[in-house]
Structures are given as C-alpha cells and as structure tokens.
Scaffold this motif. Structure first.
Motif, PDB file in Angstrom:
ATOM      1  N   ALA A  87       0.726  -1.233  -0.006  1.00 11.85           N
ATOM      2  CA  ALA A  87      -0.013   0.001   0.045  1.00 11.85           C
ATOM      3  C   ALA A  87       0.683   1.016   0.022  1.00 11.85           C
ATOM      4  N   LEU A  88       2.017   0.960   0.625  1.00  8.73           N
ATOM      5  CA  LEU A  88       2.812   2.358   1.093  1.00  8.73           C
ATOM      6  C   LEU A  88       3.623   2.280  -0.434  1.00  8.73           C
ATOM      7  N   GLN A 116       1.169   4.027  -2.919  1.00 12.86           N
ATOM      8  CA  GLN A 116       0.973   5.338  -2.590  1.00 12.86           C
ATOM      9  C   GLN A 116       2.236   6.198  -3.067  1.00 12.86           C
ATOM     10  N   ARG A 117       3.225   5.837  -2.875  1.00 13.04           N
ATOM     11  CA  ARG A 117       4.518   6.496  -3.239  1.00 13.04           C
ATOM     12  C   ARG A 117       4.649   6.611  -4.946  1.00 13.04           C
TER      13      ARG A 117
END
Lengths: 95, 95, 95, 95, 95, 95, 95, 95, 95, 95
Positions: free
Chosen positions: E31-32, E35-36
């Motif tokens: 998820a991170l 997002q990045r």
C-alpha cells in the motif's frame, strides 16, 4: 423451451378508463389465445397480489421477449424471467 | 390447493458421502412418489442453479408443510412458499 | 440463443490443494474448448473480483444448464443467468 | 478499455409524445453511430424488460461518462457500470 | 483514470498466525509503495469497520485489477469498484 | 475531520426551469466556494450517474450537516455520510 | 460530537471459553469506564437480539474509531456508525 | 402489551447430539409453560421453514427480552420483534 | 418503557405552503411538549438527512403508537420502531 | 387453514375525499364482518405504521385471495401472505 415468468402489474390510477378497459380486455384475449396455442402453458394468480406466475413453452428466448413485450399491460408490469430445464427427478426424466 | 415452491439446495461439503448419497436417492424416490400421487404437480430445474421451482396440489397448507419438512434434503434447503389461486385469464376459468 | 451469465467464484480455503489445482486447470481447459466451439462467446473478468461476465450462444436453455452444471468450479460458484435477445438498436437489426 | 453497462429505461408516461419520439429516434441513431465507431461494442435486449446489457470499448472512464451522460434517454435511465478486464481463460489470453 | 474502491476485510480466524502477520505486513508495504508511486492516491479507514475507502489513479481498468488481485489480503476482501470522472463543479474543471 | 459523502441527485422533471437553473448555478458556486475554503476537499462524478462522491474536511459533524442541508440541490438529493479516519497504511501515518 | 452506533455481536461458538469469558469481562469493564468518562453516553440492549444501540460523545471521528476498534468484542461485531447533530426541535435548541 | 415475534432457527450441524436434544426438549417445555402462563399467546409454524410466528403478551419490553434471551435455542435464532397495538377495526375496539 | 424510533421525513413538493408551514410548526410544538413531559427523551438529527433518531419513554407500545400516529408530519414519514431494554453493561445496571 | 397476512396501506394524497371516506368506512365494516364470521381471526396495528398484521382462517387459499382482492383498500395496499401450520410446541398440539 420453458421459462418461468412472474409479472407484477401496477396500472396507473390516472390511466384513461377506456384505455384501461381496452388494455385489460385485449390482455385477457391475448393470454387465452397464447394458452390455446400452447405457448403460455400455465398462468396462476399469486394470492393477495395483482401478480401472476406463468410458465411459457417457446421456440426461443427471442419468441418469449416478443410475446411479453407486446402484452397490452406490459408497460405497467415488472417482469422477472427465469430459464428452466428438465429436473432429473421429474417423472418425464424417469419414464 | 396450489402452492408455488422454490427450493435452493446447498449440501454441506463435509456431509458424509454415504449419507449424502442416501439422502439424494431417497429425495429422488420421494419426489417421484409424490409426483405419481398427484401432490407434486410440477418440478423444474432452474438453469445454472442447484434449485427447483415446483407446483404442489395439496389438501391444505398443513399437508404441504408435512411434505416439505420430511424431504431428505430439507435441512439443506432454503424454501420459499407462495400460495396460488386460479387466474381469471386462465383457460380453466374461461371454459 | 444468447444468455448473459455472471459467475462469482468462492473456492473454500480448505479445499485439497491438488483438487483445487485440478479443478482450476480443467475449468480453464473447458472454458477454452467451449469458446473454440462457439458456445461460450465472451468471457470477461470483473475488475476487483473473482468473477466473470460471460455471453453464451447455445441451442437451448437446457444446453446452457448442461454446460454450467458440469463446470469443474460450478459447486463453488454463484451463477446468475439472464436471457438476451437482439436489441432493435443493434447494428445487426439495422443492416 | 472495456466496461459492462446495464441500462434500465423508464420513460415517464406524461412525456410529450413528440419529445418522446425524437428522443427515441436520436437515441437509436446515436447507438448505431457509436457501434459503427467501435465504441459501443455490443448491445443486447434483456428478455422481458425495457433494458439493455452493453459492452463499451473506450479510451477512458471519462469518455464512457461523456457518452452515457449525453444519450437522449439518459435522464430516464438507471445505469450500472462495471469495469472489465481480460479473463485469464479467454481465448485472447491463451493465443 | 480515477477509480473509487471500497475494501471490506474479513481475515478468517483460523488463518495461520505467521501467514496472517506476513500478509498484513506485505499488504502495508504494498500500500505504501503504491501510494509513493502515485497509483493509490488516497486511503482512508472507515470509522468502526475493518474497511477502507480508496482512490486509485491508474492507466487503465486492467492495471487496477492487476493491483487489487495481487494485494496480499485480496482473498479475504470484498471489493467494490466505482469508476470516477471529473466533476463539472470541481475546482480543476473551473480553473 | 474527514467525511465521505455520496450524493445522488434526482431533480423533479416538473421543477420550474428558472428555479432549476438558479439552483444549479448556486449549487455550483457554493461547491466551488467550499472547495476554495478547504471544507469540500474532493468532488468526483460517478461514471454513468447524476451522482458525486465527495470528501469533506470539517470542524465537526454539525458543520457538515449545516453545509449539506443548505446546498441548493439538497431537497433533491439522497445523501450517504460515512465518517473516515486516518488509515494505518496511509503515507501520512508512516512518515 | 455525537455518534449513533449499533453493534450486532456474534461470538463464534468455537471460541476458547476462557478467551470468551475474558473478552466479555473486559468488554463490560471498558464499557463502564467509557460511560463514567462521559464518552459512551448511552447504551441500550435491542429487545430479542445480541445487539446494542449506543450514543457516543467524542472529540472526533478518530477518537470514536479508536474506541470501537479496541473493544474486546470488536472482532465479532458488525458496527454501523451514524453521525448526529442537534435537532432544531430539541429542547436544547429551543432554550 | 403485545409483540409480534418471528424466530428463524438454524441449529449448527455439529452441535453435540445430546445438547441438541436437551435444548430442543427444554425449548418445548419452556414454550408450553409460557403459553400456559398466558405470556406466549400464539405460536404458529411457518410452512416450509424452521421458523415460527408468535404473539407475546407481556408486562413490558424488558420482560419480552428476558423471555427471548433465555430460550434454549436463542443462540441459534434470528429474532425479529414488532410492537403491536389494538387495531381500530378490531372487534375489541368496536364492542 | 424505552423505544428507539427513526423517522425519515419526505414532505411532498406540492403540499400547500400554508398547510406545510402549519404542520411543521405544530410538529415542532408537539415535539417540545412531549420532550418537556418526559415522553420524548431524546431527538437527534441524522447528519445529511431529513431524518431524526429518537428515544421515547412511554407507558406502553399503545401510547407510543398514539404519539407517533398523531404527529402532524406522520403522513409524510417512514417510521422504524425498535424496542429497547436495559443493557447489562449500562451504568444503571451496575450501580 | 391459517394464513399470516401483513398489509401496508398507502392511500394516495389526491384520492377524492368522498371516495376515501367511503373506502375507509366499508373497509372497516368488511373487517368487522369477516371477524364476526370467524374468517379474519386477528388484526393488530403495527406500532408507528399504517399497517396491520392479521391472521385469517379460511377454507382455502382461493378464499383468502377472494377476501383480500375485494377489500376496499386493496388497490392501495402492499400485501404479504405467509402460510401457517400448527407448531409442534403449541398447546393445541400437546393437549
């Protein structure tokens, strides 16, 4: 080919009475004619409702649509169509 | 008296295979017997589902319950019962 | 005859891995075979779901049931069948 | 990019007959034009309903919205949009 | 292209604790990372639920499916996808 | 404080055209003003629907109600409000 | 800020009895503590159900989520959150 | 005070047979006792279902909850409670 | 005796403005009067809706019906009634 | 034979006041007459609704339909019919 059809009828209160009477009469005539021709095999009234449960025996889904779409009360119906096939426990499948 | 019954069957995957086979065989035998006796008038398979749509002609709602409750697969069924009556546009009502 | 079918698949987590692999492989083989034969006209994946939307072109509803009922993953599917007919605004109806 | 769209149409009974006829005619013309352009890939009538199931192939979701929003009958439709992607068992994915 | 996605998570109680921990850790990492990269634009927790509401900005519906299908918790999610487009009252449309 | 709001709009056909135009214009002006003030953080159109999905950032639920209740199109909207909180996998929670 | 919360509880039958007893005891202790602190303003049992209807008075939606998420029985609850505001016919608004 | 209660029963297949038999026997004994005391005024079986429709005449909603909550099969029931009052067309209201 | 009541209000657009104003004014007066008498214990506005969630403390279900049925806006409301009882984790039950 | 019937009434606001009064008066007279004859065994008002829950004891489903279909308010009712049978835990079954 068999189809199970449920029709729920809701005729608008403000429909012209003559049109209403005509549509109901031709609907009935059409239903009888289709039963006599063997297309509309069964029609039952649902208890407590302006609805019927019917069984149609048609050549194709196209023919069924043609029949339903042209019913005089079709514009005031909600119609649910379910395709049927022979049940393996039916007498006909175990003759 | 006519009732429309839809039965959706979901046999648990972990049911003992022998019990499963027995229940299915007795279910079929019972269905045939009830059809021959005229109680279970129609049974159709719903296309694409482990379900049937049936018409029962019984003396009373009590008799219908007795029949359904004792079907071997009843514990694994969801059953929907709809009371029917003669439709005013049916051939039988216009003879 | 055209039918629209949506299949939502939910394979139990505790299904034996070998059985799972076999069922998935034969399901895929069967789907390809039916596409090649012209029975399974379209199959699309629904985005974000283990589901497909398909179009079948079959001789009859009976044939469709036969196909669906015998899919290796059928026991783990919820299947919704909708009968289709030619749309009056389709190119085919206005050639 | 493929989208599955179901449109259920409910034209108000009191719509001016001329407007009704015009909207229906331009709707049909627009549907044919979009089919010819390859945007509206399939359109089928749902049996027993004033509804269609369609497949659109568009550049983007924005384009799809533009098309749907500007259909002459859009104000009288309930529209359900489902994003599709290639199915791993489709012929196209196994060439 | 923007999609609105709601994910409702239900991890089975009997999932092996190690597998559970691994899946949750890789889910978070994924998820991170997304997002990045700008693909997973927003993620919010729904108050009182093991659910999120997210906005994705992807090249295509295919890319969105690829992302969702490969999330470590996907097998335990119910996912609802809604295609979005620019709103005529958004600041971006009125610059 | 963040809230997710979906608004489905159904303007009655018989609304006076002037009132309709005025309400739509003031609705748009109000939406832009609230976006500029940072209260109405996002607004997206749902593809194929007269609907939006929005994110509000307000001081309190009371403020959100005040905003929604006074939208010019509020009398013609169905509104669904969902409270949001920071997701533990959001970038903001992992800085 | 006020929120209306309905919690429907379904503790799995196979939960370890000790864990079950512990969770229920700490749930009750936590509920009492939150009531004493003024956060959990009301809690009522729904007649005929393992459910409660509650009113929370919290600083923010974030605080509400923190409270709900950490309830010992949260993993076995279905929770529905509704944001509330003062009613114009409430005594408090007409003092 | 009268309440209409529908109870749908689903006893888990893996319930210990002795516990099952005991619960069913004490449930029946309790139902008879409550009928004799005049609290449980009517109980009918729903045709084709492991369900009952009942009428309770109790001092208060609290008493009804106490009765329902302590039924031996309560943990396996879905219960729907509807408050009733005298109908203006009932004989009792027109004596 | 406590009841939880949700009222969703939909006043018809074509209601005579004078009647509308009168009904709204008497509704408010009645709500205040019932709150002062201790019958209508709580009333909250649902955020983003023409709805309230209320708690009534009445002698009986009959009294509740009498109150609701005679509210000036009752003909334009959808009302959902839920019987409540003391929760075993409420402060009042643990004094 | 027993049937459980729920009737939800919605009389159109624009119904002619004289017709409305007549229908309501004859409806009440008919309900009283049917109660006196023993066909309409119970009728209760649902708290907070223009609805009743009734029990009918009739010779057949046909007779029930005849009764319901001819109620003066039938055109404005939604009717749900459920067939009942004796419950094995009823006093009558354990005399």
């Amino acid at each position: 080919m068999l189809f199970h059809v449920r029709m729920d009828v809701a005729i608008p209160r403000d429909l012209d009475p003559t049109e209403r009477a005509e549509r109901m009469a031709t609907e009935k005539a059409r239903a009888l004619e289709l039963q006599r021709s063997g297309k509309w095999v069964h029609i039952w009234r649902v208890v407590g409702a302006y609805s019927n449960v019917s069984i149609f025996d048609v050549e194709s889904a196209d023919e069924l649509h043609e029949i339903l779409w042209n019913l005089p009360l079709f514009p005031f119906m909600t119609v649910a169509v379910t395709a049927l096939t022979e049940h393996p426990s039916a007498l006909s499948a175990n003759a």
